[in-house]
Scaffold this motif. Structure first.
Motif, PDB file in Angstrom:
ATOM      1  N   THR A  95       4.063  69.759  55.620  1.00  0.00           N
ATOM      2  CA  THR A  95       4.670  70.773  54.697  1.00  0.00           C
ATOM      3  C   THR A  95       3.555  72.011  54.458  1.00  0.00           C
ATOM      4  OG1 THR A  95       6.074  68.985  53.590  1.00  0.00           O
ATOM      5  CG2 THR A  95       5.625  71.074  52.237  1.00  0.00           C
ATOM      6  N   ASN A  96       2.554  71.527  54.292  1.00  0.00           N
ATOM      7  CA  ASN A  96       1.292  72.514  54.076  1.00  0.00           C
ATOM      8  C   ASN A  96       1.253  73.557  55.267  1.00  0.00           C
ATOM      9  OD1 ASN A  96      -1.108  73.633  53.352  1.00  0.00           O
ATOM     10  ND2 ASN A  96      -1.665  71.793  52.412  1.00  0.00           N
ATOM     11  N   VAL A  97       1.204  73.134  56.472  1.00  0.00           N
ATOM     12  CA  VAL A  97       1.175  74.046  57.352  1.00  0.00           C
ATOM     13  C   VAL A  97       2.385  74.715  57.501  1.00  0.00           C
ATOM     14  CG1 VAL A  97       1.039  74.228  59.712  1.00  0.00           C
ATOM     15  CG2 VAL A  97      -0.020  72.350  58.746  1.00  0.00           C
ATOM     16  N   ALA A  98       3.760  74.134  57.368  1.00  0.00           N
ATOM     17  CA  ALA A  98       4.977  74.921  57.491  1.00  0.00           C
ATOM     18  C   ALA A  98       5.202  76.021  56.263  1.00  0.00           C
ATOM     19  CB  ALA A  98       6.171  74.048  57.538  1.00  0.00           C
ATOM     20  N   ALA A  99       4.492  75.691  55.160  1.00  0.00           N
ATOM     21  CA  ALA A  99       4.714  76.560  54.193  1.00  0.00           C
ATOM     22  C   ALA A  99       3.725  77.822  54.390  1.00  0.00           C
ATOM     23  CB  ALA A  99       4.262  75.788  52.751  1.00  0.00           C
ATOM     24  N   ALA A 137      -8.844  70.713  53.966  1.00  0.00           N
ATOM     25  CA  ALA A 137      -9.141  71.083  55.142  1.00  0.00           C
ATOM     26  C   ALA A 137      -7.793  71.413  55.831  1.00  0.00           C
ATOM     27  CB  ALA A 137      -9.792  69.835  55.936  1.00  0.00           C
ATOM     28  N   ILE A 138      -6.810  70.788  55.639  1.00  0.00           N
ATOM     29  CA  ILE A 138      -5.603  71.317  56.314  1.00  0.00           C
ATOM     30  C   ILE A 138      -4.978  72.695  55.662  1.00  0.00           C
ATOM     31  CG2 ILE A 138      -3.881  69.955  54.899  1.00  0.00           C
ATOM     32  CD1 ILE A 138      -2.247  69.643  57.496  1.00  0.00           C
ATOM     33  N   THR A 139      -5.170  72.893  54.319  1.00  0.00           N
ATOM     34  CA  THR A 139      -4.800  73.983  53.684  1.00  0.00           C
ATOM     35  C   THR A 139      -5.711  75.111  54.243  1.00  0.00           C
ATOM     36  OG1 THR A 139      -4.278  72.815  51.629  1.00  0.00           O
ATOM     37  CG2 THR A 139      -4.708  75.127  51.357  1.00  0.00           C
TER      38      THR A 139
END
Length: 425
Positions: A95-99, A137-139
């Protein structure tokens, strides 16, 4: 002596952590004083660097992004992303990446993406049971998609420097941006599966439809920006102004999250952000003019071509240089100083300018997530309240993923040239 003073002070300023714009100004002034060149050259070259109609769209896009974000866009985009991919293993990571991919089509800057999405997602992921270093990190990694997917401030700068249509630059970044986002989602899913991260239940088609309805006007802003330029109906600058008006109307009267009393503050914040970028552009132009007068770009090209004139090796060497520079220098300054000489080098071995411009920006975006000057690293580490060492250890899988995408985009021109060529036919 003058060149050694220029480069010595510049490197010293970066090592000491002095803001890049100030470092560029101090080192350039020292060179001019040593060379006996009048200091009036600084304002002259600064003005020449920012005297471009296209650059006027930077304040417009910054304002549009701030208005939409203040109007409640972040919550709606996160809800849509979660409805789409949140049910998978490690769903909040995906979800973080898609957002970030959706939000990137509005903000145009990685720092805004990291702060807005990170402020919501990092605490939420922590509460759901995800390790904080992974969440931060993913953010940070996914925020770099923002300046690749249109609109994009670095792409505007590149268009100004190269004479390439900004509309074409925006289109050139679309496929690489999507590819980058999908690759990071796959990486996040692998890490989540390996570590048995949580997953959320599927919320149903009804929630997906409601989430899309809530985010519809935000998503349409990207369509408005790209469509306006590609149709020839408006220039990039005019499109930015239309986007700002659209953002105000949607934020104030559709989403009703934007209060009229907040508009003056948003205008001031946007003006300050735009001024900081344009001052950096101006001072970088002074620094770049000095390098050109010292024939540094020609020396770089001659040095590389003396090693090899093989197209694939030259592309590899350019990537290595830009990745290294991106670790220490702010993106816009690096583009203004290095883009033109490296473009000449790339064209000398038959690389299409649009193709080169795309992977050059992609290189420097990766630099936003690498120490010691990775802006997005610092933002997300601060939000997650973890050390730089912790987030650096957690982000390496995503950096490696992005480098793989970078190499793919660098050696397969299709990803950056197909859409622009398709539209121009």
């Amino acid at each position: 002596m003058g060149l050694a003073l220029l480069l010595g002070l510049f490197v010293l300023g970066l090592v000491l952590g002095i803001p890049v714009a100030i470092t560029l100004g101090i080192s350039s002034m020292a060179y001019l004083l040593e060379a006996g060149i009048p200091l009036v050259t600084i304002p002259q070259k600064m003005y020449a660097g920012i005297d471009s109609f296209v650059l006027l769209c930077i304040p417009g896009f910054i304002l549009a992004g701030n208005l939409m974000n203040e109007g409640g866009i972040t919550n709606r985009i996160v809800r849509l992303a979660q409805a789409m991919v949140g049910w998978m293993r490690g769903g909040l990571g995906l979800t973080n990446v898609a957002a970030s991919m959706l939000f990137g089509g509005i903000s145009g800057t990685a720092a805004a993406d990291a702060a807005s999405i990170g402020g919501m997602m990092i605490p939420g992921m922590k509460k759901a049971g995800y390790p904080v270093p992974f969440s931060a990190a993913i953010t940070a990694a996914s925020s770099t998609v923002g300046p690749i997917i249109p609109p994009s401030v670095p792409m505007i700068i590149v268009g100004t420097l190269s004479g390439i249509s900004v509309g074409k630059m925006f289109l050139a970044g679309a496929l690489p941006g999507i590819l980058m986002g999908v690759a990071m989602m796959i990486t996040a899913w692998i890490i989540a599966k390996k570590n048995d991260f949580p997953r959320q239940p599927w919320q149903g088609w009804g929630e997906l439809a409601r989430a899309f309805g809530g985010a519809f006007w935000a998503v349409m802003m990207t369509v408005l920006i790209v469509g306006g330029m590609l149709s020839g109906f408006a220039t990039p600058t005019e499109t930015a102004i239309v986007a700002s008006i659209y953002a105000f109307v949607v934020g104030a009267f559709v989403y009703r999250g934007l209060k009229l009393r907040d508009v003056p503050r948003i205008l001031i914040d946007s003006a300050v952000s735009a001024a900081a970028i344009l001052i950096l552009v101006g001072l970088a132009n002074v620094f770049g003019w000095i390098l050109v007068s010292e024939r540094i770009p020609q020396m770089i090209a001659d040095s590389v071509l003396s090693i090899t004139d093989n197209k694939f090796l030259v592309i590899l060497l350019i990537n290595i240089v830009l990745l290294f520079v991106g670790m220490f220098m702010e993106t816009i300054a690096a583009l203004i100083i290095l883009f033109v000489p490296l473009l000449a080098l790339a064209q000398g071995v038959g690389v299409d300018p649009l193709h080169f411009a795309t992977f050059a920006v992609l290189n420097l975006m990766i630099g936003l997530t690498t120490p010691p000057v990775g802006v997005c690293l610092f933002i997300c580490a601060n939000i997650g309240r973890i050390s730089l060492v912790q987030i650096t250890k957690a982000i390496w899988p995503f950096i490696l993923t992005n480098i793989i995408v970078l190499l793919l985009v660098s050696y397969v021109p299709f990803f950056s040239t197909w859409l622009p060529n398709l539209v121009s036919q």
